[in-house]
Design an enzyme around this catalytic site. Structure first.
Site, short mmCIF file in Angstrom:
data_model
loop_
_atom_site.label_atom_id
_atom_site.label_comp_id
_atom_site.label_asym_id
_atom_site.label_seq_id
_atom_site.Cartn_x
_atom_site.Cartn_y
_atom_site.Cartn_z
N LYS A 132 1.10 -1.12 -0.13
CA LYS A 132 0.03 0.15 0.01
C LYS A 132 0.87 1.20 -0.02
O LYS A 132 1.82 1.46 0.49
CB LYS A 132 -1.20 -0.18 1.33
N ARG A 148 -3.03 -10.26 4.43
CA ARG A 148 -3.82 -10.18 3.09
C ARG A 148 -2.35 -9.72 2.15
O ARG A 148 -2.17 -8.43 2.18
CB ARG A 148 -5.11 -9.33 2.62
#
Ligand code: HH2
Length: 264
Positions: free
Chosen positions: A202, A238
């Site tokens: 991210k 994840r």
């Protein structure tokens, strides 16, 4: 949890797994590398992403799921019609980034199927969510939101023991918000359910490494975040780079809990 985005536009693996053959091969590789489950999605949720129609989402995922029958699969969707079809094709977990808010039929689909469910926090919706997100106290607000969503799901027949909770790293949050949520993960664990953390690649990671315009983070930075989350009690990660995360988390777990594995 390995990530396979069957999309042309995801922020980190967009296009790589858009062809069914590529998505199937990636899912199989991730399972061989030690993923417990593979999360398959056909709609990007990156900041500013366009919505995808249900028909198109189904066209993208059906051939992939049909080839992966019997494998542990999670479906990353907010649409009940997509979740229903994915569950028919063997998916075991519904990963709804809107936490059952986008589609009023979603909770019934999950409850009736007996599938696992991930409830994630998101402020706003993907098109706008990164426009100056503000909280009085991000950790307690996210915890209160997840507590309410957990109660909602349970009240509609989803068994609590099938639900995991997710702070929604990057979904309507600044770098500082994301860090605070992992730092104080105990506030989410106090809700009594396993916590999933999705920090992989991210943009906050790239920004913390010094690039204010970064749109993604590196694998090493992702592993750093996963280990910090693991040490604070996260149970599901994840990730895009399964092999590297499995190796890193195996060592962290061995140090944490001891490991009987004998080596030469
Ligand atoms: N992050 C993304 C998508 N789905 N689901 C959960 N439960 N938690 C997350 O943190 C999460 C998620 C965004 O990442 P990615 O799938 O890599 O990109 P895109 O949404 O652009 O496809």
């Amino acid at each position: 949890m390995g990530i396979v985005n069957v999309t042309p536009d995801s922020f980190s693996d967009g296009g790589v797994n858009f062809e069914p053959e590529a998505a199937i091969a990636s899912a199989r590789r991730m399972l061989a590398e030690g993923a417990a489950i593979v999360d398959i999605g056909a709609e990007s949720t990156r900041p500013g992403a366009d919505a995808v129609e249900a028909g198109e989402e189904l066209r993208r995922i059906e051939p992939v799921l049909a080839e992966l029958l019997g494998a542990p699969i999670s479906i990353d969707t907010s649409k009940a019609v997509v979740a229903r079809r994915a569950l028919e094709l063997g998916a075991e977990l519904v990963n709804d980034v809107t936490a059952l808010r986008a589609d009023p039929e979603m909770v019934e689909v999950v409850a009736e199927s007996g599938a696992y469910l991930c409830l994630m926090h998101m402020r706003g919706e993907p098109r706008m969510m990164q426009d100056e997100p503000r909280y009085e106290d991000v950790v307690s607000e996210v915890a209160a939101f997840l507590e309410e969503r957990l109660a909602f799901a349970a009240a509609h027949g989803v068994r609590e023991e099938l639900i995991c909770l997710d702070p929604g790293i990057g979904f309507g949050k600044t770098v500082e918000h994301n860090l605070a949520l992992v730092r104080q993960l105990d506030s989410l664990l106090a809700l009594g359910r396993p916590v999933l953390v999705g920090f992989s690649r991210k943009r906050s990671l790239g920004r913390l490494l010094g690039d204010p315009e970064a749109t993604r983070g590196t694998t090493a930075a992702s592993i750093g975040a996963a280990l910090a989350a693991y040490q604070r009690g996260a149970g599901i990660f994840r990730v895009h780079d399964v092999h590297e995360h499995v190796e890193a988390l195996t060592i962290a777990a061995a140090i944490e809990h001891g490991d009987a594995t004998e080596s030469a």
